[in-house]
Design an enzyme around this catalytic site. Structure first.
Site: not given
Length: 266
Positions: A143-144, A186
Site C-alpha cells: 500500500d502506498i 493504491e
C-alpha cells in the site's frame, strides 16, 4: 436438289418443305425418299411437321428455361459463397472482440496490470495446486504510504501518474511468472511462487528498498508491505486476511516497512 442426291446416294433424308394448302396456308412437311434401282421406282414420304416444330419450339423454350435456371443457380451459389465468407469474417471478428473483451475484463484500465478479478482467480488456482502438490507460495499486499495526501496536495491526475509509475516498477522488478495485480485504489498484490517465509520476506524487503530509492517525478514515495506464506489449510479469504493483517502491522509501526504474518508477533 432432290434428283442429284437420290441418284448419288439412293435416298434422301429429312428435306424440309413448305407445301401450300387448299386454303393457301403453308404446310411444313418433312420429305424422305428412297430409290429402288431394280424397279426404277422412288418411294417418297411426306410427314407433317407441325407437331415436330411445336415440340422443337417447346424443347428450345425448355432449354432456355434450364439455362436461365442454371444462371440463377450460379448466381445463388455465388451469393451463398459471399454470405458464407461474410459469415466467417463476422465469426472471426466476433472471436477477436470476445478475446479483446476477455483481456479487458482482467486488465486494470489505469496501470495495465492484471485486476482484482484475475488475481482472485489466480490465487484460487495456487491454493488448489498447493493441496495437490504441496508447493508453497507467498502473497504480498503493498500500500502506498500517505497516498491520500498525494491526491489532496497534487491532484488526482498526479496520483494516477504515481500509480502508473509504481505499476511499471513492479512489472520490471518481478519475474514474468509472478502474478502482479492492482487490488484496488493504491493497493497492489503479488503472488510469489515457491517462496517460503524467509525468501518472501527478503524479496519484499528488497522491493520496499527499491521503491524508496526510485526516482519519482513529484515526490518521494514509500510503501508498506504485508506478507503471508501459504499452508495447506488456507483459503482465499484466510491467506488474504493474514497478509492484510501483516500490512496493518507495517503501517502501525511507522510505514515504509515489511511485515510477515508469521513473524509479526515476534
Amino acid at each position: 436438289c432432290f434428283y442429284p442426291f437420290i441418284q448419288l446416294n439412293g435416298y434422301v433424308d429429312e428435306i424440309y418443305l413448305n407445301l401450300k394448302g387448299s386454303n393457301g396456308t403453308d404446310i411444313p412437311v418433312l420429305f424422305n425418299g428412297k430409290y429402288y434401282e431394280e424397279t426404277d421406282v422412288v418411294d417418297c414420304i411426306f410427314v407433317h411437321m407441325g407437331r415436330r416444330i411445336d415440340y422443337e419450339q417447346e424443347i428450345r423454350k425448355a432449354k432456355i428455361l434450364v439455362e436461365e435456371a442454371y444462371r440463377e443457380k450460379n448466381v445463388a451459389l455465388v451469393k451463398m459463397e459471399e454470405l458464407h465468407l461474410e459469415l466467417e469474417h463476422k465469426q472471426i471478428e466476433l472471436l477477436k472482440l470476445n478475446n479483446k473483451l476477455e483481456i479487458l475484463s482482467i486488465i486494470d484500465g489505469l496501470t495495465g496490470l492484471k485486476n482484482r478479478r484475475y488475481f482472485i482467480e489466480k490465487l484460487d488456482e495456487y491454493l488448489v495446486q498447493l493441496k495437490q502438490t504441496n508447493c508453497l507460495f507467498s502473497l504480498l499486499i503493498l500500500d502506498i504510504d500517505h497516498f491520500k495526501s498525494v491526491n489532496d496536495t497534487h491532484g488526482h491526475l498526479i496520483g494516477d501518474e504515481v500509480l502508473i509509475q509504481l505499476a511499471k516498477l513492479l512489472a520490471d522488478f518481478f519475474p514474468k511468472d509472478y502474478t502482479i495485480a492492482r487490488y484496488g485504489g493504491e493497493e497492489f498484490v503479488v503472488i510469489l511462487p515457491l517462496r517460503n517465509e524467509e525468501e518472501s520476506l527478503k524479496e519484499a524487503e528488497l522491493l520496499r528498498s527499491t521503491i524508496q530509492s526510485a526516482q519519482w517525478e513529484i515526490m518521494k514515495i514509500t510503501v508498506s508491505i504485508g506478507v503471508a506464506t501459504s499452508n495447506p489449510m488456507d483459503t482465499t479469504s484466510s491467506i488474504m486476511a493474514h497478509a492484510d493483517k501483516a500490512l496493518y502491522s507495517s503501517k502501525e509501526s511507522g510505514r515504509n516497512k515489511v511485515t510477515h504474518a508469521t513473524f509479526q508477533n515476534i
